[in-house]
Design a protein around this motif. Structure first.
Motif, PDB file in Angstrom:
ATOM      1  N   PRO A 340       0.761  -0.986  -0.084  1.00 30.62           N
ATOM      2  CA  PRO A 340       0.154   0.106   0.184  1.00 30.62           C
ATOM      3  C   PRO A 340       0.811   1.288  -0.012  1.00 30.62           C
ATOM      4  O   PRO A 340       2.140   1.465   0.410  1.00 30.62           O
ATOM      5  CB  PRO A 340      -0.742  -0.005   1.286  1.00 30.62           C
ATOM      6  N   GLU A 341       0.396   2.443  -0.475  1.00 26.92           N
ATOM      7  CA  GLU A 341       0.949   3.649  -0.630  1.00 26.92           C
ATOM      8  C   GLU A 341       1.598   3.931   0.873  1.00 26.92           C
ATOM      9  O   GLU A 341       0.696   4.064   1.896  1.00 26.92           O
ATOM     10  CB  GLU A 341       0.269   4.841  -1.184  1.00 26.92           C
ATOM     11  N   LYS A 342       2.739   4.478   0.647  1.00 28.82           N
ATOM     12  CA  LYS A 342       3.470   5.048   1.993  1.00 28.82           C
ATOM     13  C   LYS A 342       4.075   3.972   2.843  1.00 28.82           C
ATOM     14  O   LYS A 342       4.496   4.290   3.941  1.00 28.82           O
ATOM     15  CB  LYS A 342       2.689   6.178   2.831  1.00 28.82           C
ATOM     16  N   GLN A 343       3.968   2.458   2.491  1.00 28.28           N
ATOM     17  CA  GLN A 343       4.455   1.452   3.118  1.00 28.28           C
ATOM     18  C   GLN A 343       5.725   1.081   2.478  1.00 28.28           C
ATOM     19  O   GLN A 343       5.899   1.308   1.347  1.00 28.28           O
ATOM     20  CB  GLN A 343       3.466   0.255   3.355  1.00 28.28           C
ATOM     21  N   SER A 344       6.613   0.467   3.247  1.00 30.44           N
ATOM     22  CA  SER A 344       7.895  -0.137   2.738  1.00 30.44           C
ATOM     23  C   SER A 344       8.240  -1.368   3.326  1.00 30.44           C
ATOM     24  O   SER A 344       7.830  -1.749   4.473  1.00 30.44           O
ATOM     25  CB  SER A 344       8.954   0.930   2.794  1.00 30.44           C
ATOM     26  N   PHE A 345       9.128  -2.155   2.925  1.00 34.49           N
ATOM     27  CA  PHE A 345       9.605  -3.225   3.563  1.00 34.49           C
ATOM     28  C   PHE A 345      10.673  -2.995   4.602  1.00 34.49           C
ATOM     29  O   PHE A 345      11.410  -3.864   5.197  1.00 34.49           O
ATOM     30  CB  PHE A 345      10.180  -4.526   2.471  1.00 34.49           C
ATOM     31  N   SER A 346      11.032  -1.785   4.817  1.00 35.44           N
ATOM     32  CA  SER A 346      11.725  -1.312   6.003  1.00 35.44           C
ATOM     33  C   SER A 346      11.124  -1.576   7.426  1.00 35.44           C
ATOM     34  O   SER A 346      11.619  -1.713   8.529  1.00 35.44           O
ATOM     35  CB  SER A 346      12.274  -0.005   5.861  1.00 35.44           C
ATOM     36  N   SER A 347       9.854  -1.931   7.159  1.00 35.11           N
ATOM     37  CA  SER A 347       8.790  -2.183   8.361  1.00 35.11           C
ATOM     38  C   SER A 347       8.420  -3.599   8.265  1.00 35.11           C
ATOM     39  O   SER A 347       8.487  -4.217   7.327  1.00 35.11           O
ATOM     40  CB  SER A 347       7.466  -1.315   8.178  1.00 35.11           C
ATOM     41  N   TRP A 348       7.819  -4.110   9.423  1.00 37.03           N
ATOM     42  CA  TRP A 348       7.600  -5.389   9.600  1.00 37.03           C
ATOM     43  C   TRP A 348       6.156  -5.738   8.688  1.00 37.03           C
ATOM     44  O   TRP A 348       5.303  -5.099   8.760  1.00 37.03           O
ATOM     45  CB  TRP A 348       7.519  -5.801  10.865  1.00 37.03           C
ATOM     46  N   HIS A 349       6.218  -6.849   7.998  1.00 40.38           N
ATOM     47  CA  HIS A 349       5.037  -7.593   7.213  1.00 40.38           C
ATOM     48  C   HIS A 349       4.888  -8.842   7.217  1.00 40.38           C
ATOM     49  O   HIS A 349       5.935  -9.555   7.617  1.00 40.38           O
ATOM     50  CB  HIS A 349       4.984  -7.238   5.686  1.00 40.38           C
ATOM     51  N   THR A 350       3.579  -9.346   7.638  1.00 42.82           N
ATOM     52  CA  THR A 350       3.119 -10.547   7.699  1.00 42.82           C
ATOM     53  C   THR A 350       2.810 -11.251   6.414  1.00 42.82           C
ATOM     54  O   THR A 350       1.877 -10.724   5.794  1.00 42.82           O
ATOM     55  CB  THR A 350       2.106 -10.791   8.792  1.00 42.82           C
ATOM     56  N   VAL A 351       3.415 -12.260   6.088  1.00 39.72           N
ATOM     57  CA  VAL A 351       3.066 -12.925   4.808  1.00 39.72           C
ATOM     58  C   VAL A 351       2.781 -14.483   4.755  1.00 39.72           C
ATOM     59  O   VAL A 351       3.210 -14.918   6.092  1.00 39.72           O
ATOM     60  CB  VAL A 351       4.300 -12.790   3.675  1.00 39.72           C
ATOM     61  N   GLY A 352       1.920 -15.133   4.229  1.00 38.70           N
ATOM     62  CA  GLY A 352       1.444 -16.272   4.557  1.00 38.70           C
ATOM     63  C   GLY A 352       0.956 -16.955   3.455  1.00 38.70           C
ATOM     64  O   GLY A 352       0.400 -16.304   2.356  1.00 38.70           O
ATOM     65  N   VAL A 353       0.707 -18.443   3.377  1.00 40.90           N
ATOM     66  CA  VAL A 353       0.286 -19.071   2.410  1.00 40.90           C
ATOM     67  C   VAL A 353      -0.681 -20.288   2.990  1.00 40.90           C
ATOM     68  O   VAL A 353      -0.552 -20.885   3.920  1.00 40.90           O
ATOM     69  CB  VAL A 353       1.087 -19.908   1.249  1.00 40.90           C
ATOM     70  N   LEU A 354      -1.885 -20.325   2.579  1.00 39.98           N
ATOM     71  CA  LEU A 354      -2.682 -21.184   3.176  1.00 39.98           C
ATOM     72  C   LEU A 354      -2.591 -22.353   1.785  1.00 39.98           C
ATOM     73  O   LEU A 354      -3.181 -22.234   0.981  1.00 39.98           O
ATOM     74  CB  LEU A 354      -4.260 -20.767   3.026  1.00 39.98           C
ATOM     75  N   TRP A 355      -2.165 -23.604   2.428  1.00 42.82           N
ATOM     76  CA  TRP A 355      -2.071 -24.800   1.440  1.00 42.82           C
ATOM     77  C   TRP A 355      -3.084 -25.649   1.713  1.00 42.82           C
ATOM     78  O   TRP A 355      -3.075 -26.308   2.815  1.00 42.82           O
ATOM     79  CB  TRP A 355      -0.789 -25.168   1.514  1.00 42.82           C
ATOM     80  N   THR A 356      -4.117 -26.070   0.816  1.00 39.45           N
ATOM     81  CA  THR A 356      -4.975 -27.126   0.861  1.00 39.45           C
ATOM     82  C   THR A 356      -4.771 -28.189  -0.209  1.00 39.45           C
ATOM     83  O   THR A 356      -4.170 -27.635  -1.296  1.00 39.45           O
ATOM     84  CB  THR A 356      -6.490 -26.577   0.933  1.00 39.45           C
ATOM     85  N   PRO A 357      -5.467 -29.270  -0.153  1.00 49.25           N
ATOM     86  CA  PRO A 357      -5.570 -30.000  -1.490  1.00 49.25           C
ATOM     87  C   PRO A 357      -6.102 -29.469  -2.655  1.00 49.25           C
ATOM     88  O   PRO A 357      -5.822 -29.589  -3.567  1.00 49.25           O
ATOM     89  CB  PRO A 357      -6.413 -31.257  -0.924  1.00 49.25           C
ATOM     90  N   GLU A 358      -6.719 -28.035  -2.365  1.00 49.44           N
ATOM     91  CA  GLU A 358      -7.209 -27.313  -3.553  1.00 49.44           C
ATOM     92  C   GLU A 358      -6.502 -26.627  -4.301  1.00 49.44           C
ATOM     93  O   GLU A 358      -6.614 -26.107  -5.432  1.00 49.44           O
ATOM     94  CB  GLU A 358      -9.006 -26.749  -3.176  1.00 49.44           C
ATOM     95  N   GLY A 359      -5.360 -26.030  -3.557  1.00 47.07           N
ATOM     96  CA  GLY A 359      -4.424 -25.274  -3.929  1.00 47.07           C
ATOM     97  C   GLY A 359      -3.816 -24.293  -2.967  1.00 47.07           C
ATOM     98  O   GLY A 359      -3.763 -24.615  -1.788  1.00 47.07           O
ATOM     99  N   TYR A 360      -3.324 -22.960  -3.395  1.00 42.80           N
ATOM    100  CA  TYR A 360      -2.731 -21.980  -2.596  1.00 42.80           C
ATOM    101  C   TYR A 360      -3.291 -20.697  -2.410  1.00 42.80           C
ATOM    102  O   TYR A 360      -3.771 -20.189  -3.448  1.00 42.80           O
ATOM    103  CB  TYR A 360      -1.344 -22.149  -2.946  1.00 42.80           C
ATOM    104  N   GLU A 361      -3.481 -20.261  -1.320  1.00 41.52           N
ATOM    105  CA  GLU A 361      -3.936 -18.723  -1.267  1.00 41.52           C
ATOM    106  C   GLU A 361      -2.711 -17.875  -0.518  1.00 41.52           C
ATOM    107  O   GLU A 361      -2.511 -18.247   0.601  1.00 41.52           O
ATOM    108  CB  GLU A 361      -5.248 -18.725  -0.355  1.00 41.52           C
ATOM    109  N   PHE A 362      -2.411 -16.879  -1.012  1.00 37.89           N
ATOM    110  CA  PHE A 362      -1.419 -15.870  -0.423  1.00 37.89           C
ATOM    111  C   PHE A 362      -1.884 -14.855   0.074  1.00 37.89           C
ATOM    112  O   PHE A 362      -2.737 -14.127  -0.503  1.00 37.89           O
ATOM    113  CB  PHE A 362      -0.393 -15.867  -1.666  1.00 37.89           C
ATOM    114  N   TYR A 363      -1.459 -14.420   1.452  1.00 33.55           N
ATOM    115  CA  TYR A 363      -2.103 -13.360   1.990  1.00 33.55           C
ATOM    116  C   TYR A 363      -1.015 -12.338   2.480  1.00 33.55           C
ATOM    117  O   TYR A 363       0.392 -12.834   2.751  1.00 33.55           O
ATOM    118  CB  TYR A 363      -2.856 -13.933   3.370  1.00 33.55           C
ATOM    119  N   LEU A 364      -1.228 -11.153   2.788  1.00 35.39           N
ATOM    120  CA  LEU A 364      -0.346 -10.242   3.184  1.00 35.39           C
ATOM    121  C   LEU A 364      -0.990  -9.359   4.469  1.00 35.39           C
ATOM    122  O   LEU A 364      -2.167  -8.947   4.358  1.00 35.39           O
ATOM    123  CB  LEU A 364      -0.036  -9.237   2.210  1.00 35.39           C
ATOM    124  N   ASP A 365      -0.337  -9.285   5.511  1.00 35.73           N
ATOM    125  CA  ASP A 365      -0.619  -8.472   6.702  1.00 35.73           C
ATOM    126  C   ASP A 365      -2.093  -8.743   7.022  1.00 35.73           C
ATOM    127  O   ASP A 365      -2.974  -7.837   7.328  1.00 35.73           O
ATOM    128  CB  ASP A 365      -0.631  -7.028   6.267  1.00 35.73           C
TER     129      ASP A 365
END
Length: 426
Positions: A340-365
């Motif tokens: 998002p605007e005015k954000q950077s990776f110099s700050s903490w961010h949470t990233v994750g993937v939900l892995w199921t038999p149907e596929g992958y969903e990728f999430y941020l924060d």
């Protein structure tokens, strides 16, 4: 006028009158609890009261020839020393303030049940997670409450409120950013990096040379509960060094929500990544992703190929399978994603993937919706976790600086920092 009765009869009448007055005074004393008539026993018919009298005036004075009246019995009961003292009204004990001694688990996602132990919990107690009141809980006993983490709960203290007061937990419940579709998953594995070094019961260090980087143990440090992987250049040799951590042989998972809190200070020619890998990701015909794939949860770089564009506030996710032979690999990706605007990776961010038999969903924060969904190349095999930094000349992450990345600890180092890694499973 003088009475013509004999003197003896007059004396008897006067005696009877005195007995009546004395009996009345005694009765009044018994009724009102104090001496009433002060002058009723004195002198003759002319005696006057020296105190107020509660006796009413006689409307029918006793005839002088009336017979003497028998004394009136006092209504005051005779003392009984053996009698038991009167019972005092029972006073209910004062209510005590509740107390929270501990709770478990200490890491949770919405839908998890938290068991709170303490004292003085009552049946009318209420429970809150931070500012959010729990709607699903049970008071199991005066020392235990079981409460479900609400949908909107965030990391914070737990409080229990009763009629006597409010108790608050000494530590915070850490609420994860897992998506709604992972509601009720439980913590299966994690590393909060709370020690002073890498926990080698969970991770092993890479020691190979890959492209333009030598993987070294020295490049990976733990300080203040943060893991840091540094990319640096040895000034004596001009060789570039970086670090790899993998859980292969120590921990592998099959399906679940895998997340980490990360931040990056990437440099041209270098990138950092948080990803999953399987030993079964090999080139076969026909392709068989079920045997294992590469899942790039996040990859971050500073610039694009040829140092053309600044992409430091961008990131990407992808899935690769069927090995790495040229022309054999299959890939599906998220394309470049922007913070998002005015954000950077110099700050903490949470990233994750939900892995199921149907596929992958990728999430941020903690977003409710994934920024990417991939339903191809689904692995049905165990995968292990990797935290890595890499260097490759003139590739997708740009050109390596001519001066290198500075000696270890220099401000020119490229770094990837990780606050924690967690795995949640049904």
């Amino acid at each position: 006028m003088k009475s013509d009765r004999p003197m003896g009869q007059e004396a008897d009448a006067e005696k009877s009158r005195r007995q009546f007055l004395q009996t009345g005074a005694l009765t009044a004393t018994a009724l009102f609890g104090t001496s009433i008539v002060a002058g009723c026993g004195g002198g003759g018919s002319g005696g006057s009261a020296s105190g107020a009298s509660f006796l009413p005036p006689a409307t029918n004075p006793v005839a002088e020839n009336s017979p003497a009246l028998a004394p009136v019995s006092s209504p005051v009961p005779a003392p009984n020393p053996a009698a038991a003292p009167p019972e005092e009204a029972s006073v209910p004990p004062l209510e005590k303030n509740p107390a929270i001694h501990s709770f478990s688990p200490t890491l949770a996602i919405r839908g998890n049940v938290i068991v709170i132990t303490g004292a003085e919990f009552d049946w009318d107690a209420s429970v809150s997670f931070g500012e959010v009141e729990a709607t699903e809980f049970s008071v199991d006993s005066a020392s235990q409450i079981s409460a479900t983490v609400p949908e909107s709960a965030k990391t914070g203290e737990i409080s229990v409120r009763t009629a006597a007061g409010t108790a608050r937990s000494a530590t915070q419940l850490v609420v994860s950013h897992a998506p709604r579709s992972a509601k009720g998953y439980k913590l299966a594995w994690h590393d909060e990096f709370e020690g002073k070094a890498v926990d080698t019961s969970k991770w092993s260090h890479g020691t190979a040379t890959r492209d333009e980087a030598i993987q070294t143990v020295e490049a990976v440090t733990v300080e203040n509960s943060v893991l840091k992987i540094s990319t640096y250049t040895d000034p004596s040799t001009g060789k570039h060094h970086t670090g790899w951590l993998i859980t292969s042989g120590r921990y592998e998972l099959r399906f679940g929500y895998v997340e980490a809190s990360v931040r990056f200070a990437s440099r041209p020619g270098q990138w950092g990544a948080f990803w999953l890998m399987s030993q079964g990701n090999k080139s076969v015909d026909p392709p068989n992703p079920a045997a294992g794939v590469e899942v790039d949860i996040i990859e971050h770089r500073a610039v694009s190929k040829g140092n053309k564009d600044d992409v430091s506030n961008q990131f990407s996710s992808a899935v690769h399978w069927n090995g790495y032979k040229e022309g054999k690999t299959f890939s599906r990706g998220s394309n470049q994603q922007h913070l998002p605007e005015k954000q950077s990776f110099s700050s903490w961010h949470t990233v994750g993937v939900l892995w199921t038999p149907e596929g992958y969903e990728f999430y941020l924060d903690g977003a409710e919706k994934p920024y990417a969904t991939i339903k191809e190349g689904v692995s049905l095999s165990p995968e292990y976790i990797k935290l890595t930094c890499e260097i490759k000349a003139d590739d997708w992450a740009g050109r390596i600086p001519s001066s290198g990345y500075g000696r270890l600890g220099d401000s020119a180092n490229a770094t990837m920092e990780v606050d924690w890694v967690r795995v949640w499973q049904p």
